[in-house]
Motif scaffolding. Structure first.
Motif, short mmCIF file in Angstrom:
data_model
loop_
_atom_site.label_atom_id
_atom_site.label_comp_id
_atom_site.label_asym_id
_atom_site.label_seq_id
_atom_site.Cartn_x
_atom_site.Cartn_y
_atom_site.Cartn_z
N ARG A 181 0.84 -1.19 0.00
CA ARG A 181 0.00 0.00 0.00
C ARG A 181 0.88 1.25 0.00
NH1 ARG A 181 -3.29 2.64 4.78
NH2 ARG A 181 -3.74 4.56 3.69
N GLN A 192 -11.96 -0.35 -9.36
CA GLN A 192 -10.88 0.34 -8.67
C GLN A 192 -9.52 -0.08 -9.19
OE1 GLN A 192 -13.17 -0.12 -4.68
NE2 GLN A 192 -11.37 1.16 -4.37
N GLU A 218 -13.80 6.43 -1.59
CA GLU A 218 -14.54 6.88 -0.42
C GLU A 218 -16.02 6.73 -0.70
OE1 GLU A 218 -14.05 10.63 2.59
OE2 GLU A 218 -13.84 10.98 0.46
N ASP A 264 -1.77 7.94 8.39
CA ASP A 264 -0.82 7.70 7.30
C ASP A 264 0.48 7.17 7.88
OD1 ASP A 264 -0.22 8.45 4.27
OD2 ASP A 264 1.55 8.86 5.48
N PRO A 265 0.92 6.00 7.46
CA PRO A 265 2.11 5.41 8.08
C PRO A 265 3.39 6.19 7.80
CG PRO A 265 1.21 3.96 6.37
CD PRO A 265 0.31 5.14 6.46
N SER A 266 3.42 6.94 6.73
CA SER A 266 4.63 7.71 6.42
C SER A 266 4.69 9.02 7.19
CB SER A 266 4.70 8.01 4.92
OG SER A 266 4.83 6.84 4.19
N TYR A 315 -6.27 11.17 8.92
CA TYR A 315 -7.28 11.64 8.00
C TYR A 315 -8.50 10.72 8.04
CZ TYR A 315 -5.18 8.28 4.70
OH TYR A 315 -4.69 7.16 4.10
N LEU A 338 -11.87 8.92 6.08
CA LEU A 338 -12.50 8.44 4.86
C LEU A 338 -13.91 8.01 5.20
CD1 LEU A 338 -9.64 6.20 3.42
CD2 LEU A 338 -10.29 8.47 2.64
N THR A 373 -12.17 0.38 1.15
CA THR A 373 -11.71 1.55 0.39
C THR A 373 -10.90 1.15 -0.84
OG1 THR A 373 -9.65 1.86 1.66
CG2 THR A 373 -11.63 2.96 2.48
N PHE A 374 -10.40 -0.08 -0.85
CA PHE A 374 -9.69 -0.56 -2.03
C PHE A 374 -10.54 -1.58 -2.81
CE2 PHE A 374 -6.05 1.00 0.44
CZ PHE A 374 -5.46 1.80 -0.53
N TYR A 424 -7.66 -8.27 1.92
CA TYR A 424 -6.79 -7.11 2.18
C TYR A 424 -5.79 -7.45 3.28
CZ TYR A 424 -5.43 -2.31 3.34
OH TYR A 424 -4.71 -1.16 3.57
N HIS A 425 -4.56 -7.53 2.92
CA HIS A 425 -3.52 -7.89 3.91
C HIS A 425 -2.18 -7.29 3.46
CE1 HIS A 425 -2.56 -10.80 0.79
NE2 HIS A 425 -3.83 -11.15 0.83
N PRO A 426 -2.07 -5.98 3.48
CA PRO A 426 -0.84 -5.36 2.97
C PRO A 426 0.39 -5.81 3.75
CG PRO A 426 -2.16 -3.76 4.17
CD PRO A 426 -3.00 -4.99 4.03
N ASP A 427 1.42 -6.18 3.01
CA ASP A 427 2.67 -6.58 3.63
C ASP A 427 3.51 -5.35 4.00
OD1 ASP A 427 2.82 -9.71 3.14
OD2 ASP A 427 1.96 -8.78 1.35
N LEU A 428 3.26 -4.27 3.29
CA LEU A 428 4.00 -3.05 3.54
C LEU A 428 3.07 -1.87 3.28
CD1 LEU A 428 6.82 -1.96 4.27
CD2 LEU A 428 7.39 -2.02 1.84
N GLU A 429 3.06 -0.91 4.21
CA GLU A 429 2.23 0.28 4.04
C GLU A 429 3.08 1.52 4.26
OE1 GLU A 429 -2.12 0.00 5.44
OE2 GLU A 429 -1.02 -1.18 6.91
N THR A 430 3.06 2.41 3.31
CA THR A 430 3.77 3.67 3.52
C THR A 430 2.87 4.82 3.11
OG1 THR A 430 4.77 3.90 1.33
CG2 THR A 430 5.94 2.55 2.95
#
Lengths: 123, 306
Positions: A7, A77, A112, B267-269, B274, B276, B292-293, B300-306
């Motif tokens: 992500r 999407q 959204e 936000d991870p970065s 925020y 939604l 949202t995706f 949904y299982h993100p290995d990395l989020e930035t």
């Protein structure tokens, strides 16, 4: 086997085994996956990779499936695909850089909810 | 001059009008916003008897007063309704400057086409969000009823166009979804949610079970309420018992009487918080983030989020 997911702000890249066969693609010019309309920040690939856009309507956007929402028109999407031929950096002005391993990726954009329509998120 | 221009809008006020306006400065009319306090001094529909005169207009007056801008009066004028007149909706300042003619159309033409009168008022249709087939003999009454129902939306629209502060109440009471969304964005999601806490408008909060709230004492009440109830009755509405608010972690926030829940994410970065909007059918933070995706929670299982 669970596909790797990355992500990056308002986009999600899901590693897939191969490109879907029911879609015709065209190669996008440049390395920008998505650019913000207001501020101009961009999700950008830096390396040996190409971005594919759909050349026609995507009917089945993802093997991962979508969550149905009551009374909500579902927009696809999946905004494209990335083919990464060597480890490639994914950059953005506001987000830390991710190094994508070699492979093919489905690119999804965050959305959204509103009572009448779906709006894409922009960061 | 456009409606959105910010010229000199100060109104010269007579002593009698000043006394009258001051008398309207009640708690009910005051608005507290991040821009400061201001009053909506009057919000009325004044009607003249069209049966006795075909030339008196139908007028809505809205009075705004801020410390910075002084008094502004808006007149929304519907000219006399008769078969020879044109229908026109004009918004103008007290000086008489015509700012915008929203629409003109011959009434007899409209009626002869047997169309909804209000579908021909471009802006009013947007604001009122409904159409009505008006009977010729009852046109004023029905027109008035529609305007009364849409008066808050008119107020919100004018505030948005004039860049006036939006209040929590404006958002709550505005019926038109497009206007409401514009107002909400101007007010700010975070402000809306914080204000919702203060006013007891929050129906419930959902944290994912694995969230550690211990470093944030202000959140413990919410967390405790949620966890005590959630494990037994996961879909029961949860009433928040205190008006504290914690913006430290990701959560789902549900309002009463709303089809929308707010997903608060970090936000991870940047660490920026925020919001939604997600449908209220989602019941966990992870499920909401997946939504949202366009994915289900298993997908949904993100290995990395930035």
């Amino acid at each position: 086997m669970i596909n790797k997911q990355y992500r990056h702000g308002d986009i999600l890249l899901i590693k897939i085994d191969k490109l879907p066969k029911d879609i015709r693609f065209k190669t996008k010019k440049g390395k920008v996956i998505l650019k913000g309309e207001v501020i101009g920040h961009a999700h950008r690939l830096k390396g040996n990779a190409k971005i594919l856009e759909k050349a026609e309507r995507i009917i089945n956007p993802s093997p991962t499936g979508s969550l149905p929402v009551r009374n909500t028109p579902m927009k696809s999407q999946v905004i494209g695909y990335a083919v990464v031929k060597e480890p490639t950096e994914l950059t953005h002005e506001e987000h830390n850089t991710i190094t994508l391993p070699v492979g093919t990726y489905e690119i999804r954009r965050q959305r959204e909810y509103d009572a009448d329509y779906i709006r894409f998120v922009e960061d | 001059m456009k409606l959105g221009d910010k010229g000199n809008m100060m109104q010269t006020i007579s002593d009698s009008l000043r006394i009258k306006l001051d008398s309207w400065k009640t708690g009910e009319n005051i608005r507290h916003t991040e821009y400061g306090e201001y009053y909506i001094l009057n919000k009325t529909i004044s009607e003249v008897d069209l049966r006795s005169s075909h030339f008196n207009p139908y007028v809505i007056e809205l009075y705004f007063e801020t410390k910075e801008r002084g008094l502004c009066i808006y007149h929304i004028v519907i000219p006399p309704i008769n078969v020879v007149s044109k229908i026109q909706t004009i918004i103008f300042f007290p000086y008489g400057t015509t700012l915008r003619i929203l629409n003109k159309r011959n009434l007899s033409e409209i009626l002869s086409e047997d169309k909804s009168l209000f579908s021909n008022f471009l802006d009013l249709r947007l604001i009122l969000g409904e159409s009505l087939s008006l009977r010729r003999d009852n046109i004023l009454c029905e027109f008035k009823a529609l305007l009364e129902r849409g008066i808050q939306d008119l107020e919100t629209k004018i505030k948005l166009e004039m860049d006036y502060p939006i209040t929590f109440g404006d958002i709550e009471e505005t019926k038109n979804l497009e206007l409401r969304e514009q107002a909400l964005r101007k007010f700010g999601y975070e402000n809306y949610i914080k204000e919702g806490f203060k006013r007891g408008k929050i129906r419930g909060i959902k944290y994912d079970d694995d969230v550690d709230v211990s470093p944030f004492p202000n959140a413990i009440d919410h967390y405790t309420i949620y966890n005590h109830n959630a494990h037994r009755l996961p879909h029961q509405d949860i009433q928040i018992s205190r008006s504290s608010y914690c913006d430290k972690h990701e959560k789902l926030i549900y309002f009463w009487d709303s089809d929308i829940a707010f997903l608060q994410v970090k936000d991870p970065s940047s660490g920026k918080i925020y919001f939604l909007k997600v449908p209220r059918e989602v019941w966990t933070v992870k499920e909401a983030k997946a939504w949202t995706f366009g994915l289900n929670k298993e997908g949904y299982h993100p290995d990395l989020e930035t």
